[in-house]
Motif scaffolding. Structure first.
Motif, mmCIF file in Angstrom:
data_model
loop_
_atom_site.group_PDB
_atom_site.id
_atom_site.type_symbol
_atom_site.label_atom_id
_atom_site.label_comp_id
_atom_site.label_asym_id
_atom_site.label_seq_id
_atom_site.Cartn_x
_atom_site.Cartn_y
_atom_site.Cartn_z
ATOM 1 N N LYS A 1 1.363 -1.102 -0.160
ATOM 2 C CA LYS A 1 -0.119 0.155 0.330
ATOM 3 C C LYS A 1 1.361 0.834 -0.609
ATOM 4 C CE LYS A 1 -3.936 1.736 0.175
ATOM 5 N NZ LYS A 1 -4.607 1.897 -1.658
ATOM 6 N N LEU A 2 2.214 1.150 0.941
ATOM 7 C CA LEU A 2 2.822 2.428 0.401
ATOM 8 C C LEU A 2 3.578 2.360 -0.332
ATOM 9 C CD1 LEU A 2 4.153 4.454 2.836
ATOM 10 C CD2 LEU A 2 5.635 2.985 3.004
ATOM 11 N N ALA A 3 3.825 1.268 -1.455
ATOM 12 C CA ALA A 3 4.634 1.175 -2.517
ATOM 13 C C ALA A 3 3.797 1.967 -3.311
ATOM 14 C CB ALA A 3 5.057 -0.618 -3.109
ATOM 15 N N ILE A 4 2.440 1.613 -3.770
ATOM 16 C CA ILE A 4 1.642 1.892 -4.203
ATOM 17 C C ILE A 4 1.202 3.709 -3.591
ATOM 18 C CG2 ILE A 4 -1.667 1.925 -5.227
ATOM 19 C CD1 ILE A 4 -1.057 -1.037 -4.461
ATOM 20 N N ASP A 5 0.817 4.104 -3.138
ATOM 21 C CA ASP A 5 0.328 5.194 -2.982
ATOM 22 C C ASP A 5 1.388 6.484 -2.832
ATOM 23 O OD1 ASP A 5 -2.095 4.450 -1.336
ATOM 24 O OD2 ASP A 5 -1.301 4.917 0.788
ATOM 25 N N THR A 6 2.626 5.645 -3.115
ATOM 26 C CA THR A 6 4.361 6.893 -3.702
ATOM 27 C C THR A 6 4.432 6.619 -5.332
ATOM 28 O OG1 THR A 6 5.530 5.134 -2.694
ATOM 29 C CG2 THR A 6 4.464 7.204 -1.334
ATOM 30 N N GLY A 7 3.965 5.210 -5.933
ATOM 31 C CA GLY A 7 3.923 5.311 -6.915
ATOM 32 C C GLY A 7 6.009 4.544 -6.990
ATOM 33 N N ARG A 8 6.378 3.762 -6.103
ATOM 34 C CA ARG A 8 7.742 2.953 -5.956
ATOM 35 C C ARG A 8 7.223 1.839 -6.315
ATOM 36 N NH1 ARG A 8 12.112 6.273 -3.708
ATOM 37 N NH2 ARG A 8 11.603 8.685 -3.192
ATOM 38 N N HIS A 9 7.328 1.613 -7.271
ATOM 39 C CA HIS A 9 7.110 -0.044 -7.380
ATOM 40 C C HIS A 9 8.390 -1.183 -7.582
ATOM 41 C CE1 HIS A 9 2.708 1.209 -8.332
ATOM 42 N NE2 HIS A 9 3.071 2.135 -8.543
ATOM 43 N N GLU A 10 9.934 -0.630 -7.956
ATOM 44 C CA GLU A 10 10.622 -1.217 -8.304
ATOM 45 C C GLU A 10 11.582 -1.929 -7.313
ATOM 46 O OE1 GLU A 10 10.495 2.546 -7.823
ATOM 47 O OE2 GLU A 10 10.070 2.611 -9.859
ATOM 48 N N GLY A 11 10.503 -1.939 -6.351
ATOM 49 C CA GLY A 11 11.424 -3.067 -4.912
ATOM 50 C C GLY A 11 10.633 -3.941 -4.707
ATOM 51 N N VAL A 12 9.363 -4.148 -4.757
ATOM 52 C CA VAL A 12 8.418 -4.675 -4.307
ATOM 53 C C VAL A 12 9.152 -5.770 -4.103
ATOM 54 C CG1 VAL A 12 6.719 -3.202 -3.284
ATOM 55 C CG2 VAL A 12 6.636 -4.131 -5.457
ATOM 56 N N GLY A 13 8.565 -6.632 -5.559
ATOM 57 C CA GLY A 13 9.241 -7.985 -6.024
ATOM 58 C C GLY A 13 9.969 -8.812 -5.947
ATOM 59 N N GLY B 1 7.064 -18.471 -14.011
ATOM 60 C CA GLY B 1 5.652 -18.534 -15.033
ATOM 61 C C GLY B 1 4.902 -17.640 -13.835
ATOM 62 N N GLY B 2 3.927 -17.826 -13.714
ATOM 63 C CA GLY B 2 2.938 -16.952 -12.662
ATOM 64 C C GLY B 2 1.998 -16.238 -13.124
ATOM 65 N N GLU B 3 0.732 -15.656 -13.164
ATOM 66 C CA GLU B 3 -0.323 -15.195 -12.784
ATOM 67 C C GLU B 3 -0.907 -14.666 -13.129
ATOM 68 O OE1 GLU B 3 -4.743 -16.932 -14.334
ATOM 69 O OE2 GLU B 3 -2.952 -17.135 -14.540
ATOM 70 N N THR B 4 -1.198 -13.641 -14.310
ATOM 71 C CA THR B 4 -1.836 -12.142 -13.974
ATOM 72 C C THR B 4 -3.492 -11.937 -13.899
ATOM 73 O OG1 THR B 4 0.087 -11.121 -15.508
ATOM 74 C CG2 THR B 4 -1.771 -9.780 -15.364
ATOM 75 N N ALA B 5 -4.001 -12.012 -12.503
ATOM 76 C CA ALA B 5 -5.701 -11.715 -13.176
ATOM 77 C C ALA B 5 -5.628 -9.643 -13.160
ATOM 78 C CB ALA B 5 -6.065 -12.018 -11.766
ATOM 79 N N GLU B 6 -6.610 -10.196 -13.494
ATOM 80 C CA GLU B 6 -7.470 -8.515 -13.834
ATOM 81 C C GLU B 6 -8.754 -8.611 -13.525
ATOM 82 O OE1 GLU B 6 -7.531 -7.130 -17.508
ATOM 83 O OE2 GLU B 6 -7.384 -4.328 -16.742
ATOM 84 N N MET B 7 -9.646 -8.314 -11.953
ATOM 85 C CA MET B 7 -10.971 -9.101 -11.774
ATOM 86 C C MET B 7 -11.481 -7.096 -11.299
ATOM 87 S SD MET B 7 -9.374 -11.489 -9.406
ATOM 88 C CE MET B 7 -8.331 -11.305 -8.229
ATOM 89 N N PRO B 8 -11.938 -6.329 -11.898
ATOM 90 C CA PRO B 8 -13.064 -5.873 -12.052
ATOM 91 C C PRO B 8 -13.554 -5.950 -10.606
ATOM 92 C CG PRO B 8 -12.710 -6.069 -14.144
ATOM 93 C CD PRO B 8 -12.112 -7.212 -13.909
ATOM 94 N N GLY B 9 -13.764 -4.911 -10.111
ATOM 95 C CA GLY B 9 -14.911 -5.104 -8.079
ATOM 96 C C GLY B 9 -14.209 -5.412 -7.360
ATOM 97 N N MET B 10 -12.774 -5.526 -7.675
ATOM 98 C CA MET B 10 -12.326 -6.617 -6.296
ATOM 99 C C MET B 10 -11.094 -5.694 -6.027
ATOM 100 S SD MET B 10 -13.267 -9.707 -5.622
ATOM 101 C CE MET B 10 -11.606 -9.991 -4.871
ATOM 102 N N TYR B 11 -10.653 -4.910 -6.482
ATOM 103 C CA TYR B 11 -9.647 -3.317 -5.893
ATOM 104 C C TYR B 11 -9.277 -2.281 -6.411
ATOM 105 C CZ TYR B 11 -7.052 -8.450 -5.984
ATOM 106 O OH TYR B 11 -6.328 -9.260 -5.233
ATOM 107 N N ALA B 12 -9.106 -1.534 -5.364
ATOM 108 C CA ALA B 12 -10.471 0.298 -5.869
ATOM 109 C C ALA B 12 -8.649 0.065 -7.187
ATOM 110 C CB ALA B 12 -9.590 0.772 -4.349
ATOM 111 N N THR B 13 -9.306 1.164 -7.263
ATOM 112 C CA THR B 13 -8.422 1.710 -8.528
ATOM 113 C C THR B 13 -6.711 2.239 -7.995
ATOM 114 O OG1 THR B 13 -10.656 2.863 -9.188
ATOM 115 C CG2 THR B 13 -8.039 3.384 -9.913
ATOM 116 N N GLY B 14 -6.008 1.887 -9.123
ATOM 117 C CA GLY B 14 -4.364 1.564 -8.918
ATOM 118 C C GLY B 14 -3.738 0.609 -7.754
ATOM 119 N N ASP B 15 -4.220 -0.808 -7.349
ATOM 120 C CA ASP B 15 -4.326 -1.285 -6.332
ATOM 121 C C ASP B 15 -4.018 -2.491 -7.016
ATOM 122 O OD1 ASP B 15 -4.558 1.036 -4.207
ATOM 123 O OD2 ASP B 15 -6.042 -0.638 -2.847
ATOM 124 N N TYR B 16 -3.109 -2.938 -6.169
ATOM 125 C CA TYR B 16 -3.063 -4.562 -6.992
ATOM 126 C C TYR B 16 -2.774 -5.314 -5.560
ATOM 127 C CZ TYR B 16 2.376 -2.355 -6.603
ATOM 128 O OH TYR B 16 3.172 -2.439 -6.813
#
Length: 378
Positions: free
Chosen positions: A87-99, A154-169
């Protein structure tokens, strides 16, 4: 090989000329998902290692244990997430380290059992796929895999409208490792008199962020403010510093049987994680005065008015991994870890008693005006 695709609805197909609805109308873009798979293919291939080519595109991922050099292996599996640090990464737009955090939480849990991480899979879920954000996240997952020397197959990318707030993952990771049967690290031979070493953490890692975010909100901290004690880095950058991956430094020592036990210091802090690797009649006694509490933890402690006892059961407090060795192995193991780029230091010893841990400090330690002690019995 494992394909990375979007989660599809299982609703029955209906064809009507009047409705003319598409999956895209429901908020899911198959084209965007396919474009992401194409974009991250080179990232996965960069993690290839003996036993796996790390190619994406099939329905399952193969790993050849014989090609990886194992003769009588046990498989060890771990899964985890990043928690509310996301959530902190999302709020600040810093996604480069969460992986990197995601890989670290799994890979570090494997090495404590003596297992070498072999391959990794991730699950990325969001309400609406943002290819730029997703690609940045997967790039950091690949970086974590390269550091841990495991293949991203590998992995899975799930796009689920209505499950997450805008911008959240959200993120989840799954890692499988292997260890030769005679080299499994159980901690069963840990004895009173053994020494506990600490490996320095890179920061808060990926635990305690619900409390961190509560402190930020209550105190009204500016995440862009630069911290002099942290090299004038912004507060957000310091908090989001990725979890350190200890695999490369520890694996040779584990395979050489130079280590008796390892404890990954995650949720529960030093107090509750060290006992997880101890025999029933052993108690770890940790002297908090043996190392300096890093500035970011002092800041959080002061901002939240947190007692040192609570710090010991919530955060890693500067120690990301505990390493238990015999007194005779201290110099050899410390030198090897330092030579591998880690910072190792003695933090305590094992005593006879009920399985558990005591963390204590004198007045002045961890900003306490008086002597303090915290004990947890498993």
């Amino acid at each position: 090989m494992l394909s990375r695709g979007l989660s599809l609805s299982k609703a029955p197909y209906r064809s009507t000329e009047n409705m003319g609805l598409t999956y895209k109308d429901a908020g899911v873009s198959i084209d965007a998902g396919n474009a992401l798979v194409k974009a991250i293919g080179p990232l996965a291939r960069s993690t290839a290692r003996p036993g796996a080519d790390a190619e994406l595109g099939g329905f399952g991922g193969f790993f050849d244990l014989k090609a990886a050099g194992y003769s009588d292996p046990l498989l060890v599996a771990a899964n985890d997430g990043v928690g509310t640090k996301l959530k902190l990464a999302i709020d600040t737009g810093r996604h480069e380290g969460v992986g990197i955090d995601l890989v670290a939480m799994c890979a570090n849990d494997l090495i404590v059992q003596g297992a070498e991480p072999l391959f990794f899979l991730d699950y990325y879920a969001t309400g609406k796929l943002d290819q730029g954000v997703a690609a940045a996240v997967v790039a950091s997952i690949a970086e974590g895999c390269r550091t841990a020397r495991c293949a991203l197959i590998g992995g899975e990318t799930a796009e689920m409208p209505g499950m997450y707030a805008t911008g959240d993952y959200d993120l989840a990771g799954f890692c499988v490792g292997a260890v030769e049967r005679d080299k499994v690290l159980t901690g069963a031979d840990i004895n009173p008199g053994d020494i506990v070493l600490g490996l320095a953490s890179s920061g808060v890692h990926s635990n305690g962020f619900s409390l961190v975010r509560r402190i930020i909100e209550r105190e009204g901290w500016n995440l862009a403010e630069k911290l002099p004690a942290q090299g004038d880095r912004p507060l957000a950058e310091v908090l989001l510093e990725p979890t350190r991956i200890y695999v490369r430094a520890l694996l040779p020592l584990v395979q050489a049987k130079s280590i008796k036990g390892l404890a990954h210091i995650t949720g529960g802090g030093l107090l509750e994680n060290i006992p997880r690797v101890l025999p029933i009649d052993c108690h770890a006694v940790i002297n908090a005065g043996r190392w300096q509490l890093p500035p970011i933890f002092s800041l959080l402690q002061q901002g939240g008015g947190i007692a040192p006892e609570e710090m010991a059961r919530t955060f890693n407090c500067g120690v990301g991994m505990a390493v238990i060795v015999t007194p005779e192995q201290v110099t050899e193991v410390t030198n090897a870890l330092d030579g591998a780029g880690e910072s190792a230091f003695e933090i305590g010893r094992i005593e006879e008693g009920r399985r558990g841990c005591t963390v204590h400090g004198q007045a002045g330690t961890w900003n306490s005006p008086k002597d303090w002690s915290a004990t947890y019995n498993a």
